[in-house]
Design a protein around this motif. Sequence first.
Motif, PDB file in Angstrom:
ATOM      1  N   THR A  92      13.389  23.026 -10.607  1.00  0.00           N
ATOM      2  CA  THR A  92      13.197  24.454 -10.849  1.00  0.00           C
ATOM      3  C   THR A  92      14.337  25.027 -11.683  1.00  0.00           C
ATOM      4  N   SER A  93      15.557  24.593 -11.405  1.00  0.00           N
ATOM      5  CA  SER A  93      16.732  25.106 -12.107  1.00  0.00           C
ATOM      6  C   SER A  93      16.709  24.740 -13.588  1.00  0.00           C
ATOM      7  N   ILE A  94      16.413  23.476 -13.887  1.00  0.00           N
ATOM      8  CA  ILE A  94      16.433  23.073 -15.296  1.00  0.00           C
ATOM      9  C   ILE A  94      15.219  23.632 -16.046  1.00  0.00           C
ATOM     10  N   THR A  95      14.090  23.814 -15.333  1.00  0.00           N
ATOM     11  CA  THR A  95      12.938  24.456 -15.970  1.00  0.00           C
ATOM     12  C   THR A  95      13.258  25.903 -16.312  1.00  0.00           C
ATOM     13  N   ASN A  96      13.865  26.594 -15.347  1.00  0.00           N
ATOM     14  CA  ASN A  96      14.276  27.977 -15.610  1.00  0.00           C
ATOM     15  C   ASN A  96      15.301  28.051 -16.736  1.00  0.00           C
ATOM     16  N   GLY A  98      15.448  26.117 -19.323  1.00  0.00           N
ATOM     17  CA  GLY A  98      14.709  26.001 -20.572  1.00  0.00           C
ATOM     18  C   GLY A  98      14.032  27.308 -20.958  1.00  0.00           C
ATOM     19  N   ILE A  99      13.378  27.951 -19.977  1.00  0.00           N
ATOM     20  CA  ILE A  99      12.700  29.224 -20.246  1.00  0.00           C
ATOM     21  C   ILE A  99      13.709  30.304 -20.613  1.00  0.00           C
ATOM     22  N   PHE A 100      14.748  30.433 -19.780  1.00  0.00           N
ATOM     23  CA  PHE A 100      15.743  31.477 -20.000  1.00  0.00           C
ATOM     24  C   PHE A 100      16.494  31.261 -21.305  1.00  0.00           C
ATOM     25  N   GLY A 101      16.931  30.028 -21.552  1.00  0.00           N
ATOM     26  CA  GLY A 101      17.694  29.744 -22.761  1.00  0.00           C
ATOM     27  C   GLY A 101      16.888  29.998 -24.018  1.00  0.00           C
ATOM     28  N   PHE A 102      15.638  29.546 -24.046  1.00  0.00           N
ATOM     29  CA  PHE A 102      14.805  29.713 -25.238  1.00  0.00           C
ATOM     30  C   PHE A 102      14.538  31.186 -25.521  1.00  0.00           C
ATOM     31  N   LYS A 178       7.615  35.027  -7.675  1.00  0.00           N
ATOM     32  CA  LYS A 178       8.341  33.793  -7.996  1.00  0.00           C
ATOM     33  C   LYS A 178       7.936  33.203  -9.338  1.00  0.00           C
ATOM     34  N   ASP A 179       6.748  33.545  -9.845  1.00  0.00           N
ATOM     35  CA  ASP A 179       6.305  33.011 -11.132  1.00  0.00           C
ATOM     36  C   ASP A 179       6.854  33.799 -12.315  1.00  0.00           C
ATOM     37  N   PHE A 180       7.331  35.010 -12.093  1.00  0.00           N
ATOM     38  CA  PHE A 180       7.775  35.861 -13.195  1.00  0.00           C
ATOM     39  C   PHE A 180       9.215  36.328 -13.046  1.00  0.00           C
ATOM     40  N   VAL A 181       9.870  35.981 -11.930  1.00  0.00           N
ATOM     41  CA  VAL A 181      11.198  36.527 -11.685  1.00  0.00           C
ATOM     42  C   VAL A 181      12.215  36.088 -12.741  1.00  0.00           C
ATOM     43  N   ILE A 182      12.054  34.889 -13.306  1.00  0.00           N
ATOM     44  CA  ILE A 182      13.007  34.423 -14.315  1.00  0.00           C
ATOM     45  C   ILE A 182      12.941  35.286 -15.570  1.00  0.00           C
ATOM     46  N   TYR A 183      11.773  35.914 -15.814  1.00  0.00           N
ATOM     47  CA  TYR A 183      11.651  36.757 -17.002  1.00  0.00           C
ATOM     48  C   TYR A 183      12.412  38.075 -16.835  1.00  0.00           C
ATOM     49  N   THR A 184      12.614  38.514 -15.598  1.00  0.00           N
ATOM     50  CA  THR A 184      13.453  39.694 -15.387  1.00  0.00           C
ATOM     51  C   THR A 184      14.912  39.382 -15.720  1.00  0.00           C
ATOM     52  N   VAL A 185      15.328  38.141 -15.488  1.00  0.00           N
ATOM     53  CA  VAL A 185      16.679  37.723 -15.879  1.00  0.00           C
ATOM     54  C   VAL A 185      16.800  37.731 -17.396  1.00  0.00           C
ATOM     55  N   VAL A 186      15.732  37.323 -18.087  1.00  0.00           N
ATOM     56  CA  VAL A 186      15.729  37.356 -19.550  1.00  0.00           C
ATOM     57  C   VAL A 186      15.872  38.794 -20.040  1.00  0.00           C
ATOM     58  N   ILE A 187      15.136  39.716 -19.437  1.00  0.00           N
ATOM     59  CA  ILE A 187      15.185  41.120 -19.857  1.00  0.00           C
ATOM     60  C   ILE A 187      16.599  41.674 -19.724  1.00  0.00           C
ATOM     61  N   ALA A 188      17.224  41.451 -18.567  1.00  0.00           N
ATOM     62  CA  ALA A 188      18.578  41.962 -18.340  1.00  0.00           C
ATOM     63  C   ALA A 188      19.581  41.300 -19.285  1.00  0.00           C
ATOM     64  N   GLY A 189      19.447  40.000 -19.491  1.00  0.00           N
ATOM     65  CA  GLY A 189      20.369  39.293 -20.366  1.00  0.00           C
ATOM     66  C   GLY A 189      20.254  39.751 -21.814  1.00  0.00           C
ATOM     67  N   ALA A 247      24.235  30.350 -26.292  1.00  0.00           N
ATOM     68  CA  ALA A 247      23.937  29.141 -25.527  1.00  0.00           C
ATOM     69  C   ALA A 247      24.966  28.925 -24.424  1.00  0.00           C
ATOM     70  N   HIS A 248      26.232  29.159 -24.743  1.00  0.00           N
ATOM     71  CA  HIS A 248      27.293  29.035 -23.748  1.00  0.00           C
ATOM     72  C   HIS A 248      27.086  30.034 -22.612  1.00  0.00           C
ATOM     73  N   MET A 249      26.739  31.279 -22.945  1.00  0.00           N
ATOM     74  CA  MET A 249      26.507  32.304 -21.928  1.00  0.00           C
ATOM     75  C   MET A 249      25.286  31.973 -21.081  1.00  0.00           C
ATOM     76  N   ALA A 250      24.253  31.414 -21.695  1.00  0.00           N
ATOM     77  CA  ALA A 250      23.032  31.085 -20.961  1.00  0.00           C
ATOM     78  C   ALA A 250      23.276  29.966 -19.950  1.00  0.00           C
ATOM     79  N   ILE A 251      24.005  28.938 -20.368  1.00  0.00           N
ATOM     80  CA  ILE A 251      24.210  27.778 -19.495  1.00  0.00           C
ATOM     81  C   ILE A 251      25.083  28.128 -18.299  1.00  0.00           C
ATOM     82  N   LYS A 252      26.075  28.993 -18.508  1.00  0.00           N
ATOM     83  CA  LYS A 252      26.988  29.308 -17.409  1.00  0.00           C
ATOM     84  C   LYS A 252      26.581  30.558 -16.622  1.00  0.00           C
ATOM     85  N   SER A 253      25.403  31.121 -16.923  1.00  0.00           N
ATOM     86  CA  SER A 253      24.966  32.331 -16.220  1.00  0.00           C
ATOM     87  C   SER A 253      24.800  32.038 -14.731  1.00  0.00           C
ATOM     88  N   TYR A 254      25.489  32.780 -13.935  1.00  0.00           N
ATOM     89  CA  TYR A 254      25.392  32.672 -12.474  1.00  0.00           C
ATOM     90  C   TYR A 254      25.333  34.048 -11.831  1.00  0.00           C
TER      91      TYR A 254
END
Length: 317
Positions: A92-96, A98-102, A178-189, A247-254
């Motif tokens: 789930t983490s690496i899939t997210n 990919g989605i978040f980074g792209f 749970k299917d769309f929550v990662i997209y809210t992280v994209v919006i904020a980022g 890319a650096h900010m995306a990978i280390k986002s916590y």
Amino acid sequence: MSTVATTDPVLTSNPSARASIRGRLQDALPKIVLAPSFLITIIFVYGFIVWTAYLSFTNSKTFPSYDLTGPRAYQRLWRWTFESDPPSSWYTSITNMGIFGFLYIGICLALGLFLAILLDQKIRGEGILRPIFLYPMALSFIVTGVAWKWFLDPGLGLEQTLHQFGWTSFHFDWIKNKDFVIYTVVIAGVWQASGFVMAMFLAGLRGIDGEIMKAAQIDGASTLQLYRRIIIPLLRPVFLSAFIVLAHMAIKSYDLVVALTSGGPGGSAWLPSNFMYEYTFKRNEMAVGSASAIIMLMTISAIIVPYLYSELKEKAR
């Protein structure tokens, strides 16, 4: 009668010696000043990277274990990636990721370039708009996450506000889905970083020689051709720099994920950084957490090292 001319031996003057010592001290002073910070960096950055890599090959649990057991932690992550059914939290983490980074990198680059082109037209109020777009970057990810959590929460944010205005059919529950929550992280980022990317592109646009664009316009190039064939290719170094930073900010986002979603329903918004923290400090799997951290490091290195190599190669030419 002949006279013999005698000369006294030339003695080294003390002022000359003092000047030589002073020159040596001046040359050594930058090294002396930088030595403590260099030593601290070597120990507390690269030293701990080596230590983390070592722990990833041990059977460390709650506390570090220094007995090497081979790449068991990496094998576990491999199984969790390709052989786990249902999908593991690592998958789930690496899939997210990919989605978040792209989406995060792609939207920030496109939106930043678009805003920079608009501001480059010398529009009125540029001095006001520029700091407005840049302001989100001055906030920490914690503040950004909390603010967008309030805004996107169905019980007190956008959905509740529109319901009070009479639009009761409007629903926006991505932050709890749970299917769309990662997209809210994209919006904020994207909201936080796009202004910074805009500033990078605007600086690049202002650095382009105006004579080149005037010559292209005289030759009959349209505005679209001007940007597609001349301006955007000239912005290649800015694209690369912005891509590396994002890319650096995306990978280390916590902290953004934690503040915005608390990991999401069932960890559905986890990124590799959240997985690493959870397994290292909460699930007492230090070896697995260390292995995931090394994988994150190698991912960042795979992005940064080719960029640095290309830059050094161009400078050598």
